[in-house]
Design a protein around this motif. Structure first.
Motif, PDB file in Angstrom:
ATOM      1  N   UNK A   1     -30.455  -6.628 -31.719  1.00 57.61           N
ATOM      2  CA  UNK A   1     -30.934  -7.615 -30.749  1.00 57.61           C
ATOM      3  C   UNK A   1     -31.126  -6.994 -29.366  1.00 57.61           C
ATOM      4  N   UNK A   2     -30.398  -5.906 -29.105  1.00 60.08           N
ATOM      5  CA  UNK A   2     -30.481  -5.257 -27.804  1.00 60.08           C
ATOM      6  C   UNK A   2     -31.594  -4.221 -27.762  1.00 60.08           C
ATOM      7  N   UNK A   3     -31.686  -3.407 -28.822  1.00 60.05           N
ATOM      8  CA  UNK A   3     -32.710  -2.354 -28.813  1.00 60.05           C
ATOM      9  C   UNK A   3     -34.052  -2.800 -29.379  1.00 60.05           C
ATOM     10  N   UNK A   4     -34.146  -4.065 -29.832  1.00 57.07           N
ATOM     11  CA  UNK A   4     -35.422  -4.620 -30.269  1.00 57.07           C
ATOM     12  C   UNK A   4     -35.780  -4.382 -31.719  1.00 57.07           C
TER      13      UNK A   4
ATOM     14  N   UNK B   1     -33.216  -2.983 -17.808  1.00 56.05           N
ATOM     15  CA  UNK B   1     -34.500  -3.664 -17.672  1.00 56.05           C
ATOM     16  C   UNK B   1     -35.162  -3.760 -19.044  1.00 56.05           C
ATOM     17  N   UNK B   2     -35.329  -4.949 -19.530  1.00 53.09           N
ATOM     18  CA  UNK B   2     -35.943  -5.154 -20.842  1.00 53.09           C
ATOM     19  C   UNK B   2     -37.387  -5.609 -20.660  1.00 53.09           C
ATOM     20  N   UNK B   3     -38.291  -4.948 -21.389  1.00 51.10           N
ATOM     21  CA  UNK B   3     -39.710  -5.295 -21.359  1.00 51.10           C
ATOM     22  C   UNK B   3     -40.138  -5.816 -22.730  1.00 51.10           C
ATOM     23  N   UNK B   4     -41.121  -6.682 -22.758  1.00 44.67           N
ATOM     24  CA  UNK B   4     -41.577  -7.217 -24.051  1.00 44.67           C
ATOM     25  C   UNK B   4     -42.200  -6.123 -24.906  1.00 44.67           C
ATOM     26  N   UNK B   5     -42.075  -6.290 -26.223  1.00 46.95           N
ATOM     27  CA  UNK B   5     -42.630  -5.326 -27.164  1.00 46.95           C
ATOM     28  C   UNK B   5     -44.100  -5.645 -27.426  1.00 46.95           C
ATOM     29  N   UNK B   6     -44.944  -4.614 -27.359  1.00 49.86           N
ATOM     30  CA  UNK B   6     -46.374  -4.781 -27.615  1.00 49.86           C
ATOM     31  C   UNK B   6     -46.689  -4.337 -29.040  1.00 49.86           C
ATOM     32  N   UNK B   7     -47.353  -5.177 -29.758  1.00 50.23           N
ATOM     33  CA  UNK B   7     -47.722  -4.848 -31.143  1.00 50.23           C
ATOM     34  C   UNK B   7     -49.122  -4.250 -31.235  1.00 50.23           C
ATOM     35  N   UNK B   8     -50.010  -4.669 -30.353  1.00 53.29           N
ATOM     36  CA  UNK B   8     -51.378  -4.153 -30.336  1.00 53.29           C
ATOM     37  C   UNK B   8     -51.679  -3.579 -28.963  1.00 53.29           C
ATOM     38  N   UNK B   9     -52.054  -2.299 -28.937  1.00 58.49           N
ATOM     39  CA  UNK B   9     -52.309  -1.620 -27.665  1.00 58.49           C
ATOM     40  C   UNK B   9     -53.799  -1.295 -27.582  1.00 58.49           C
ATOM     41  N   UNK B  10     -54.468  -1.960 -26.695  1.00 63.08           N
ATOM     42  CA  UNK B  10     -55.889  -1.706 -26.454  1.00 63.08           C
ATOM     43  C   UNK B  10     -56.045  -0.606 -25.407  1.00 63.08           C
ATOM     44  N   UNK B  11     -57.245  -0.046 -25.253  1.00 63.95           N
ATOM     45  CA  UNK B  11     -57.448   0.971 -24.203  1.00 63.95           C
ATOM     46  C   UNK B  11     -57.078   0.473 -22.817  1.00 63.95           C
ATOM     47  N   UNK B  12     -57.363  -0.808 -22.543  1.00 60.16           N
ATOM     48  CA  UNK B  12     -57.008  -1.354 -21.230  1.00 60.16           C
ATOM     49  C   UNK B  12     -55.491  -1.394 -21.052  1.00 60.16           C
ATOM     50  N   UNK B  13     -54.779  -1.779 -22.105  1.00 61.48           N
ATOM     51  CA  UNK B  13     -53.322  -1.826 -22.019  1.00 61.48           C
ATOM     52  C   UNK B  13     -52.752  -0.415 -21.868  1.00 61.48           C
ATOM     53  N   UNK B  14     -53.338   0.550 -22.563  1.00 63.97           N
ATOM     54  CA  UNK B  14     -52.884   1.939 -22.454  1.00 63.97           C
ATOM     55  C   UNK B  14     -53.052   2.459 -21.035  1.00 63.97           C
TER      56      UNK B  14
END
Length: 294
Positions: free
Chosen positions: A57-60, A129-142
């Motif tokens: 739950x902590x490391x995602x 500091x916890x950040x949300x997990x991204x499942x789909x990474x687009x060029x803009x997100x990269x």
């Protein structure tokens, strides 16, 4: 999951499983004292959560189910339990770490010690500091993530340079004029090289000063030893080594002219008086002869 009020081994291995005795205070972890004991505290924290199957739950690694409503609800229950246990002091802890980070200065520490202290604070703050997990990474997100990482690296660089002692002011200016800006690791390496060079020069200067002092001391000894003789007034030897006292060498024309032991040197005053007396007698005789002739 449970059969007739009894829990199976498979139930207890499930990360979503909560025993009736589990609660916010069922996980006991010693209080973090500072950056010095962070690593041991982190290890103790991980062991405690792993024993409860809750580290995911902590490391995602344990994600909320999107197919089973019951499992999603159970996931919320476990997650809320952990938040109640560990989010109470996060605000104060983050504030203290951030305050320590911005007030940290080199203060005559070595570059290695100073950078290690900074790295410990950076690592601990990032772990909180916890950040949300991204499942789909687009060029803009990269591109967006790359820009965020660049900003984080620049912030670390500025914090590192800001805390350096004033004697590294010239090196700080040179690093800030570089395009693109160097990473904090490159800046640390550059300052460490400067520190090593200064240590070498400092040791060399100390050696030169010590050698000069030793030479001056020995030169002073030679000057005293070869000053003006207090017996004959000549230069190049002391009174104790004067040949008129210790005797002339065999090759010298005055060899064996030293008075024998027990006798004293002729008194200069007596010698001069005798010479004056002889001169007077000689003059008197000449006068007598002249008068007689008349």
């Amino acid at each position: 999951m449970a059969i007739e009020g009894r829990y199976t081994f498979a139930d207890m291995q499930n990360p979503l499983f909560l025993h009736p005795s589990d609660g916010p205070l069922s996980i006991s972890i010693p209080k973090l004292q500072g950056s010095g004991d962070y690593r041991s505290w982190k290890r103790s924290f991980e062991i405690q959560l792993s024993s409860k199957r809750k580290l995911g739950f902590v490391n995602g690694t344990v994600a909320q189910s999107t197919t089973s409503e019951a499992e999603a609800t159970q996931w919320d229950t476990c997650n809320n339990l952990l938040e109640r246990r560990f989010s109470i002091t996060n605000g104060y802890r983050k504030y203290k770490l951030t305050k320590d980070l911005f007030s940290l200065k080199q203060s005559n520490l070595s570059i290695s010690e100073y950078y290690t202290a900074l790295s410990s604070l950076w690592e601990e703050i990032e772990s909180m500091n916890s950040l949300p997990t991204l499942t789909t990474i687009t060029p803009e997100i990269a591109n967006f993530l790359a820009a965020i990482n660049t900003m984080k690296e620049e912030a670390k660089l500025f914090q590192f340079l800001n805390g350096l002692d004033d004697k590294y002011g010239a090196q700080r200016s040179q690093l800030l004029m570089m395009t693109p800006l160097p990473t904090v690791e490159m800046a640390c390496s550059s300052i460490q090289q400067e520190e090593a060079q200064r240590d070498v020069l400092r040791n060399t200067d100390n050696y030169v000063v010590e050698a000069s002092a030793m030479y001056s001391s020995r030169s002073g000894e030679r000057f005293v030893d070869k000053g003006v003789c207090t017996v004959c007034g000549a230069k190049g030897h002391s009174g104790e080594r004067c040949w008129t006292i210790v005797g002339y060498p065999k090759w010298h024309h005055k060899h064996k002219k030293l008075p024998a032991k027990g006798t004293s040197k002729p008194n200069a005053h007596r010698t001069n008086s005798a010479r004056m007396s002889n001169n007077s007698q000689s003059s008197f005789g000449r006068d007598d002869v002249h008068i007689t002739s008349q």
